[in-house]
Design a protein around this motif. Structure first.
Motif, PDB file in Angstrom:
ATOM      1  N   VAL A 164       0.896  -1.009   0.073  1.00  0.00           N
ATOM      2  CA  VAL A 164       0.030  -0.148  -0.110  1.00  0.00           C
ATOM      3  C   VAL A 164       0.794   1.252   0.141  1.00  0.00           C
ATOM      4  CG1 VAL A 164      -1.590   1.470   1.234  1.00  0.00           C
ATOM      5  CG2 VAL A 164      -1.927  -1.114   1.289  1.00  0.00           C
ATOM      6  N   GLU A 165       1.759   1.084   0.857  1.00  0.00           N
ATOM      7  CA  GLU A 165       2.710   2.408   1.018  1.00  0.00           C
ATOM      8  C   GLU A 165       3.816   2.011   1.851  1.00  0.00           C
ATOM      9  OE1 GLU A 165       3.318   4.559   4.042  1.00  0.00           O
ATOM     10  OE2 GLU A 165       2.510   2.856   5.117  1.00  0.00           O
ATOM     11  N   PHE A 166       4.864   2.777   1.746  1.00  0.00           N
ATOM     12  CA  PHE A 166       6.237   2.555   2.569  1.00  0.00           C
ATOM     13  C   PHE A 166       6.962   3.937   2.750  1.00  0.00           C
ATOM     14  CE2 PHE A 166       8.083   1.242  -1.283  1.00  0.00           C
ATOM     15  CZ  PHE A 166       9.609   1.904  -1.286  1.00  0.00           C
ATOM     16  N   ILE A 170      10.927   5.547   3.885  1.00  0.00           N
ATOM     17  CA  ILE A 170      12.328   4.892   4.184  1.00  0.00           C
ATOM     18  C   ILE A 170      13.261   6.131   4.481  1.00  0.00           C
ATOM     19  CG2 ILE A 170      12.746   5.006   1.823  1.00  0.00           C
ATOM     20  CD1 ILE A 170      14.712   2.530   2.136  1.00  0.00           C
ATOM     21  N   ALA A 227       9.424   3.420  -7.139  1.00  0.00           N
ATOM     22  CA  ALA A 227      10.039   4.094  -5.982  1.00  0.00           C
ATOM     23  C   ALA A 227      11.119   4.715  -6.389  1.00  0.00           C
ATOM     24  CB  ALA A 227      10.235   3.464  -4.562  1.00  0.00           C
ATOM     25  N   ASP A 234      12.124   8.469  -6.667  1.00  0.00           N
ATOM     26  CA  ASP A 234      12.971   9.152  -5.802  1.00  0.00           C
ATOM     27  C   ASP A 234      13.966   9.730  -6.570  1.00  0.00           C
ATOM     28  OD1 ASP A 234      14.826   9.301  -3.680  1.00  0.00           O
ATOM     29  OD2 ASP A 234      15.939   7.764  -4.580  1.00  0.00           O
ATOM     30  N   GLU A 264      14.981  11.131   3.146  1.00  0.00           N
ATOM     31  CA  GLU A 264      13.985  10.146   3.438  1.00  0.00           C
ATOM     32  C   GLU A 264      12.678  10.080   2.293  1.00  0.00           C
ATOM     33  OE1 GLU A 264      10.626  10.677   4.862  1.00  0.00           O
ATOM     34  OE2 GLU A 264      10.897  12.806   4.338  1.00  0.00           O
ATOM     35  N   PHE A 265      12.049   9.417   2.031  1.00  0.00           N
ATOM     36  CA  PHE A 265      10.713   9.267   1.248  1.00  0.00           C
ATOM     37  C   PHE A 265       9.754   8.586   1.669  1.00  0.00           C
ATOM     38  CE2 PHE A 265      13.081   6.563  -1.720  1.00  0.00           C
ATOM     39  CZ  PHE A 265      12.109   5.672  -1.842  1.00  0.00           C
ATOM     40  N   LYS A 266       8.441   8.855   1.353  1.00  0.00           N
ATOM     41  CA  LYS A 266       7.406   7.920   1.792  1.00  0.00           C
ATOM     42  C   LYS A 266       6.480   8.031   0.262  1.00  0.00           C
ATOM     43  CE  LYS A 266       2.828   8.189   3.320  1.00  0.00           C
ATOM     44  NZ  LYS A 266       2.191   6.890   2.750  1.00  0.00           N
ATOM     45  N   ILE A 267       6.105   6.676  -0.048  1.00  0.00           N
ATOM     46  CA  ILE A 267       5.487   6.383  -1.425  1.00  0.00           C
ATOM     47  C   ILE A 267       4.204   5.731  -0.897  1.00  0.00           C
ATOM     48  CG2 ILE A 267       6.966   4.348  -1.860  1.00  0.00           C
ATOM     49  CD1 ILE A 267       6.521   5.284  -4.931  1.00  0.00           C
ATOM     50  N   ASN A 268       3.053   6.164  -1.789  1.00  0.00           N
ATOM     51  CA  ASN A 268       1.771   5.403  -1.942  1.00  0.00           C
ATOM     52  C   ASN A 268       1.673   4.575  -3.094  1.00  0.00           C
ATOM     53  OD1 ASN A 268       1.084   6.985   0.705  1.00  0.00           O
ATOM     54  ND2 ASN A 268      -0.616   5.680   0.537  1.00  0.00           N
ATOM     55  N   ARG A 301       7.432  16.857  -3.640  1.00  0.00           N
ATOM     56  CA  ARG A 301       6.392  15.653  -4.051  1.00  0.00           C
ATOM     57  C   ARG A 301       6.622  15.208  -5.328  1.00  0.00           C
ATOM     58  NH1 ARG A 301       1.118  18.431  -1.391  1.00  0.00           N
ATOM     59  NH2 ARG A 301       1.053  17.325   0.521  1.00  0.00           N
ATOM     60  N   GLY A 302       6.056  14.084  -5.631  1.00  0.00           N
ATOM     61  CA  GLY A 302       6.131  13.576  -6.876  1.00  0.00           C
ATOM     62  C   GLY A 302       4.992  12.361  -7.100  1.00  0.00           C
ATOM     63  N   LEU A 358       2.182   8.207  -5.429  1.00  0.00           N
ATOM     64  CA  LEU A 358       2.302   9.464  -4.911  1.00  0.00           C
ATOM     65  C   LEU A 358       3.422   9.608  -3.854  1.00  0.00           C
ATOM     66  CD1 LEU A 358      -1.153  10.785  -3.511  1.00  0.00           C
ATOM     67  CD2 LEU A 358      -0.004  11.299  -5.788  1.00  0.00           C
ATOM     68  N   MET A 359       4.311  10.642  -4.213  1.00  0.00           N
ATOM     69  CA  MET A 359       5.465  10.702  -2.989  1.00  0.00           C
ATOM     70  C   MET A 359       5.641  12.020  -2.315  1.00  0.00           C
ATOM     71  SD  MET A 359       9.507  10.449  -3.939  1.00  0.00           S
ATOM     72  CE  MET A 359       9.199  12.311  -4.393  1.00  0.00           C
ATOM     73  N   GLN A 360       6.267  11.947  -1.239  1.00  0.00           N
ATOM     74  CA  GLN A 360       6.905  12.927  -0.369  1.00  0.00           C
ATOM     75  C   GLN A 360       8.058  12.659   0.176  1.00  0.00           C
ATOM     76  OE1 GLN A 360       3.382  14.898   1.712  1.00  0.00           O
ATOM     77  NE2 GLN A 360       4.799  15.291   3.361  1.00  0.00           N
ATOM     78  N   GLN A 361       8.967  13.749  -0.304  1.00  0.00           N
ATOM     79  CA  GLN A 361      10.678  13.427  -0.081  1.00  0.00           C
ATOM     80  C   GLN A 361      11.168  14.423   0.491  1.00  0.00           C
ATOM     81  OE1 GLN A 361      12.658  13.963  -3.797  1.00  0.00           O
ATOM     82  NE2 GLN A 361      13.465  11.847  -3.369  1.00  0.00           N
ATOM     83  N   THR A 362      12.177  14.305   1.292  1.00  0.00           N
ATOM     84  CA  THR A 362      13.026  15.137   1.945  1.00  0.00           C
ATOM     85  C   THR A 362      14.265  14.990   1.392  1.00  0.00           C
ATOM     86  OG1 THR A 362      11.998  15.140   4.152  1.00  0.00           O
ATOM     87  CG2 THR A 362      14.008  16.378   4.091  1.00  0.00           C
ATOM     88  N   GLN A 416       0.703  13.484   3.635  1.00  0.00           N
ATOM     89  CA  GLN A 416       0.161  12.423   2.769  1.00  0.00           C
ATOM     90  C   GLN A 416      -0.348  11.067   3.384  1.00  0.00           C
ATOM     91  OE1 GLN A 416       2.548  11.846  -1.034  1.00  0.00           O
ATOM     92  NE2 GLN A 416       2.270   9.677  -0.770  1.00  0.00           N
TER      93      GLN A 416
END
Lengths: 154, 154, 154, 154
Positions: free
Chosen positions: A92-94, A96, B68, B72, B93-97, B124-125, B140-144, D142
């Protein structure tokens, strides 16, 4: 004297583990990056990859995205060890965090189930870089999986 | 009559874009998965990959980890378009759905800078799967990102 | 016979812990939700809150946002235990999974430092709901903190 | 001449919006922090809170956890606007980046549905701090929600 009686729990997991290995063997992406299964236990999966130039980012370390692909799969297969036979797993999501350059002799990604619900499973994962006897934590993951009941994995 | 005066802003970005392309060309992992740069603008990067069996998960779709890796990198290079010359980019870091199966003729991953601080950049991606004229949002992604001042990217 | 010689490590941490408690006491939000510090160790912080109607979501359980606020603070103060004196802590980002209804006699949020870099610190956190002798995991967190050097916390 | 014929779509949403407002009014936590609904549209919810000392972290800004609680609710209610009547909403997980100090006259948290599946809904959210005519982006979120079919929200 060694008992000939089999452990039914181990047998049950042997079938489950074979199921996971069969699914893993169908992941072209894991073949492409050269990942292999190191260990499977109920609720746990360890995958490894050997760093090489084809996996690199611009500075020569293993790409964050490859690290992510590895630990995402480790988490997913940790989850699948706990699923019923007639169910498939999807991420669903992760999320890292990358903590240190991913380099060395081998990257070991471990996924473990923290909470196995009926439809959602939450895992955590860690990736270590091994170089000789040194072991460095390079990534931390937290992941949500969905159990697709009635959609066999393989 | 066409003006011969050059746009200094465009010129400045042309140099920056060349810098980004040079960094991208050094990412073995992007070569391995067959990713290419589709577009670069200040604060924006689009990358594409064509689905093929080597990128698949067990059901034949593109692996969540490959999706991802692509987004990324799109986020990272969106960030790098805004960095000073003498600085490198790393993903913190990043988070992806994952929203839908990643399949079709092409996957297009777009990263865009939302906030560019001195040391941290947030992006965001989105990843779309294109099949004929259809376009489906698959991730959908959100990243630092962190700006490594004094450590040239290339 | 009891030694009168003090443990310099403990003394050093006592000062650090006092610093953390002083910062915590300035968090109006922790006062508003009724949170208190349960334990501080180097790299670790446990905070607790007692469920009450003012903390609820629509079904009567403690609101996911309140659970998030509690474990965000636990992670932040776990980080601050490891910071130099002349530095403040800010949350860069965090991700939280909610695993079970947050209810019972007490919610205990634990944060622990996984990686302490010079400028970024990564923590993990867990929240358990305690009801009598039962203990249920209700949330998992992963967090990035930034060390603001030269900006004293208090 | 003004038509007296009612817009059936608006009417349908008016009932849905009333349902959302009723659920919101039951969230003790939103009352505690002083949050109010600013706007509801299908797939969208905006909530606001006025900064005050009781919501602060140690430096006087609104606590990251309070910002998180606000935007988690905005996302959840954005989702609920799109749910069937006989279903409740729960947050599975969310991730938030804090971008700037949360201070000013008002914090406005907006949640919007990006993908509404049958059982999972994915939203994004943003929080802006308003001070006079200035508007600063302070957080990005998100989120994954789960639709609890057959468990009425209120």
């Amino acid at each position: 004297m060694k008992h000939s009686v089999k452990d039914p729990h181990s047998d049950a997991f042997a079938a489950r583990a074979a199921h996971v290995r069969e699914s893993f063997s169908r992941q072209g992406a894991m073949g492409l990056i050269g990942a292999s299964i190191v260990e499977l236990r109920p609720g746990y999966c360890a995958l490894a990859v050997v760093p090489r130039p084809e996996l690199s980012q611009q500075h020569g370390y293993v790409h964050a995205g490859i690290v992510a692909a590895l630990v995402d799969s480790a988490g997913g297969y940790a989850g699948l060890t706990r699923f019923p036979d007639n169910a498939a797993v999807l991420t669903v999501e992760f999320k890292i965090n990358l903590l240190a350059p991913a380099k060395g002799d081998r990257l070991l990604a471990e996924g473990h189930v923290v909470k196995a619900g009926r439809s959602l499973v939450v895992t955590r994962g860690e990736v270590h870089a091994e170089a000789g006897k040194a072991r460095t934590l390079v990534a931390l993951m937290q992941q949500t999986l969905i159990v697709m009941h009635g959609k066999p994995e393989i």
